[in-house]
Write a protein that holds these residues in place. Structure first.
Motif, short mmCIF file in Angstrom:
data_model
loop_
_atom_site.label_atom_id
_atom_site.label_comp_id
_atom_site.label_asym_id
_atom_site.label_seq_id
_atom_site.Cartn_x
_atom_site.Cartn_y
_atom_site.Cartn_z
N MET A 55 19.04 -94.68 -26.16
CA MET A 55 19.68 -95.74 -25.40
C MET A 55 20.87 -95.16 -24.62
SD MET A 55 18.33 -98.74 -26.96
CE MET A 55 16.69 -98.29 -27.35
N ALA A 56 22.04 -95.26 -25.26
CA ALA A 56 23.21 -94.68 -24.61
C ALA A 56 22.95 -93.21 -24.37
CB ALA A 56 24.43 -94.86 -25.48
N ASN A 106 11.86 -88.53 -22.04
CA ASN A 106 12.44 -89.03 -23.27
C ASN A 106 11.53 -90.08 -23.92
OD1 ASN A 106 14.83 -87.63 -23.94
ND2 ASN A 106 15.88 -88.57 -22.22
N LEU A 110 14.00 -89.78 -18.04
CA LEU A 110 13.67 -91.03 -18.71
C LEU A 110 12.22 -91.03 -19.20
CD1 LEU A 110 15.12 -93.84 -19.19
CD2 LEU A 110 13.75 -94.66 -17.29
N VAL A 153 20.30 -91.80 -23.43
CA VAL A 153 19.56 -91.55 -22.19
C VAL A 153 20.57 -91.40 -21.06
CG1 VAL A 153 17.96 -92.50 -20.51
CG2 VAL A 153 17.53 -92.78 -22.94
N GLN A 154 21.57 -92.29 -21.11
CA GLN A 154 22.61 -92.24 -20.11
C GLN A 154 23.34 -90.90 -20.16
OE1 GLN A 154 22.35 -94.91 -18.14
NE2 GLN A 154 23.28 -93.22 -17.03
#
Ligand code: ADP
Ligand code: MG
Lengths: 252, 493
Positions: free
Chosen positions: B1-2, B462, B459, B4-5
């Motif tokens: 989540m974070a 992942n 993305l 990925v950022q």
């Protein structure tokens, strides 16, 4: 006043074939334009050319988004400048939760605009609100993007993305395809909530049905790669009655 | 989540082709002269003050190795290695015996700091703000041929866990080392393992006694610093009955034009009801885009599920090395024992990966699971090679294998070579394999939403590796995710 979108004499080809043949179109802020036309007319091509899909070659004309040269921007920059395409066939991304995708997209756009990223709790709050308005099960946010979604869910998801990203210009490509009447109403309702004085929309559709729910200001007929007729919303009903045969022969 | 950022941020900050850990630390080192001979083997053993039996063991391995031939069956290509042109031992000169961490050469401490590996316990304890429930991690830091620091030893000792450099264990717990060393990977196992047996320098030793759940993650960070030096790590982990331990290794090396050899051996032993979770984040220098330099990572890793209901799980994230030749395996001997192999192997540039696993079902009702995710980009070649076998007596053996390959671009290759041998008719082996190209349409969909092409690849990748990433301890999953994106930089137009 600068038009939101100005397309002048646009020509484009794909796979060596000219598909758009000198297309003109002006969309002002707050307006909804419907583009109708026979299959193969170049409606989807127009949406891809505007959004910068690889494989399409611009062979003539120019396009301005809020006065800026659209073709001088990369596809992701166009998105960050507020161009949103609701896909006819939204794509699936296994392993990437819908919420993760939404966060990545929103924050990518924000970074490009030099804005602060939205924190995860704020984002979650915002997405939950929007999901509720669109009648989306919050459970869908955890599922991988579009994987195993029904046609209706996919289109609702496109609408959710659109609502979250708050684009300036929305291009909806055959949003009605594959939807039953109930799903169509839900999605149309979501789109209508996004009508705003600062926002323009291009609604591409083959059938008049969608336009009962998303009522356009202007209706265009696209045939053989150019706009061949423009009128008010009543044009959609006329077309429904007489079909596209006239334009197809014209094109040939 | 974070994460990925973070992945994406990381990618944005770093130039293509820049290997972040490619710096060299300036420390004075003591090296064995180049070349390999009985004298060098004696030299290494003497430097480590080893017992006589250990020297004999090494010499036997060396003699054996001289009669062996380098394996050629893997789908990798490299010019012949001149084994006489390497240093087999290199150690930072200062303080071989450390009373406390304060005595570690500050340059070396700085190196690990730069690598993001905290070696000072007080720093680890003070922490910055740690997410709730995050566990502490004990670290053994191996610099070239020696372990330079091992943290949390006292606390682990109180729990009954032994965690120390294997060179130290040879002196302090010789009976344990002697009993288990070579009991999973025999001295004569294969060319590289035999070479390692002769010249191994350091690595970690872990012993978790019966009934103990190791109170923290254990990890070893391997760093090759010297040039023209091979690293021959040796790790031995023993989990007593009903015990549990989770161990992670990480590795980096400076950016150099010549290839360097890393030939490790890892042995795991799990007794009745014991569980060992072994995770690797391998990030050796991969060489440059033209294939100059990089580590040859020729590794033998094997776990022995010796006891009933024991469990060994290998998780690997392989992003580095010019060549990877590595098949972490499980010997499923105990009745009802189980083995797992979760792998993400990424190749870019000119990297060559030939990796997979062997699941050998020997006991009754043994189970195994293989999930392999291969990602090839650039001009790399990526092979999954796996063997699943059931012994005549392995009644009720079960295996599930899923091998997925993702291709980025059209100049790379992905290959799947699964072998299966069931000598017991009740064995059930399932195999699924997919190969796909990263979809341009999916990438465009992401880009239309505002992601750059590179962010979009990050993305999608992942998502592709998520099932395996989830197997990593939380702390490392984030790190691994970053690494994955970094190693794929420059893979798209
Ligand atoms: N990638 C492509 N390669 C070749 N021809 C294409 C491609 N995309 C669209 N076309 C052709 O362009 C024409 C217009 O297609 P499209 O824009 O999808 O029409 P519409 O959306 O109006 O039905 C069709 O004849 C179609 O076959
Ligand atoms: Mg279409």
């Amino acid at each position: 006043m600068t038009a939101l979108l100005e397309i002048r004499d646009l020509k484009a080809e794909v796979a060596g074939r000219q598909i758009l043949n000198g297309l003109d179109l002006t969309v002002n802020k707050g307006e909804i334009h419907a583009i109708m036309g026979p299959n193969g007319a170049g409606k989807s091509t127009l949406s891809y050319v505007l959004s910068g899909k690889p494989g399409y070659t611009i062979t003539g004309g120019e396009v301005y988004l809020n006065g800026e040269d659209l073709f001088a921007m990369e596809a992701d920059e166009r998105a960050a400048k507020g161009l949103f395409l609701a896909f006819q066939y939204p794509l699936e991304i296994p392993g990437v939760a819908t919420l993760t995708f939404l966060r990545s997209a929103l924050n990518a756009q924000r970074r490009k605009r030099g804005e602060e990223e939205l924190s995860s709790p704020d984002l979650l709050k915002r997405v939950r609100e929007l999901a509720k308005q669109l009648g989306i099960d919050p459970d869908m946010l955890r599922r991988p993007l579009n994987v195993g979604f029904s046609g209706g869910e996919k289109k609702r998801n496109e609408t959710l993305q659109m609502a979250l990203l708050e684009p300036k210009l929305c291009v909806l490509d055959e949003t009605d395809s594959g939807l039953d009447i109930d799903a169509l109403k839900v999605v149309a309702n979501g789109v209508n909530q996004l009508r705003a004085p600062e926002r323009g929309m291009i609604v591409i559709t083959h059938y008049q049905r969608l336009l009962d729910y998303i009522v356009p200001d202007v209706v265009h007929v696209l045939a053989a790669g150019r706009i061949v007729e423009t009128g008010g919303k009543e044009l959609a009903l006329e077309l429904e009655a007489r079909g596209y045969a006239q334009y197809q022969s014209e094109a040939a | 989540m974070a994460a990925v950022q973070e992945t994406i941020d990381q990618v944005r900050r770093i130039d293509v082709e820049q290997y972040k850990y490619g710096f060299v630390t300036d420390v004075e080192s003591e090296k064995a002269p180049k070349g390999l001979s009985e004298d060098i083997v004696r030299y290494i053993s003497a430097r480590k003050n080893e017992p006589e039996w250990m020297l004999e063991w090494r010499l036997e391995a060396f003699r054996r190795w001289q009669t062996m031939r380098e394996p050629e069956w893997a789908r990798v290509n490299y010019p012949p290695i001149d084994y006489q042109d390497l240093h087999y031992y290199s150690a930072p000169r200062k303080k071989p015996e450390l009373a406390s961490l304060d005595e570690v050469d500050p340059e070396i401490l700085k190196t690990y700091e730069k690598l993001g590996i905290p070696l000072r316990e007080q720093e680890i304890l003070a922490g910055v703000v740690r997410p709730e429930g995050e566990r502490r991690i004990a670290v053994d830091a191996v610099f070239d041929s020696v372990s330079v620091a091992t943290t949390f030893q006292a606390e682990l000792k109180a729990a009954g866990v032994i965690f120390m450099p294997i060179s130290e264990a040879l002196r302090e717990h010789p009976e344990l080392v002697r009993k288990y060393l070579g009991s999973v990977v025999p001295v004569s196992d294969n060319y590289f393992a035999t070479l390692n047996s002769a010249v191994f320098s350091d690595g970690s030793f872990v012993y978790v006694p019966e009934g103990v759940r190791c109170p923290m993650e254990l990890s070893t960070y391997f760093r090759i610093n010297e040039k023209n030096t091979g690293q021959f790590e040796r790790t031995l982990i023993i989990a007593g009955k009903g015990s549990y331990v989770s161990y992670l290794e990480g590795c980096t090396a400076p950016q150099r034009d010549e290839n360097q050899l890393h030939a490790a051996v890892v042995e795991l032993v799990a007794m009745d009801d014991a569980e060992i979770k072994y995770s690797t984040v391998q990030n050796w220098y991969p060489g440059n885009a033209e294939g100059v330099g990089g580590i040859y990572n020729f590794v033998t890793k094997r776990g022995d599920c010796r006891g009933a209901r024991s469990k060994i799980s290998w998780t690997q994230v392989e992003t580095g090395s010019a060549i990877t030749w590595k098949y972490p395996s499980c010997l499923l001997r105990g009745e009802g024992s189980s083995g797992e192999f979760y792998s993400i192997a990424i190749s870019n540039g000119r990297q060559q990966v030939d990796s997979g696993t062997k699941m050998m079902h020997i006991g009754r009702n043994t189970t195994s699971r293989i999930v392999s995710k291969g990602i090839s980009a650039g001009r790399s070649q990526n092979t999954y090679r796996g063997l699943v076998s059931a012994h005549r007596k392995a009644k009720g053996a079960r295996n599930f294998t899923a091998c997925d390959s993702l291709l980025i671009g059209d100049q790379c290759g992905a290959h799947t070579v699964p072998y299966m041998e069931a000598k017991n008719p009740t064995a059930v082996f399932e195999h699924e394999a997919t190969t796909s190209k990263i979809s341009e349409d999916v990438l465009f969909y992401c880009v239309q939403r505002g992601l750059s092409q590179e962010e979009a690849v990050g993305l999608v990748v992942n998502g592709f590796v998520k099932d395996v990433l989830q197997q990593l301890p939380m702390e490392f999953a984030v790190e691994a995710q970053k690494l994955i994106s970094i190693s794929l930089e420059g893979s798209v137009g």
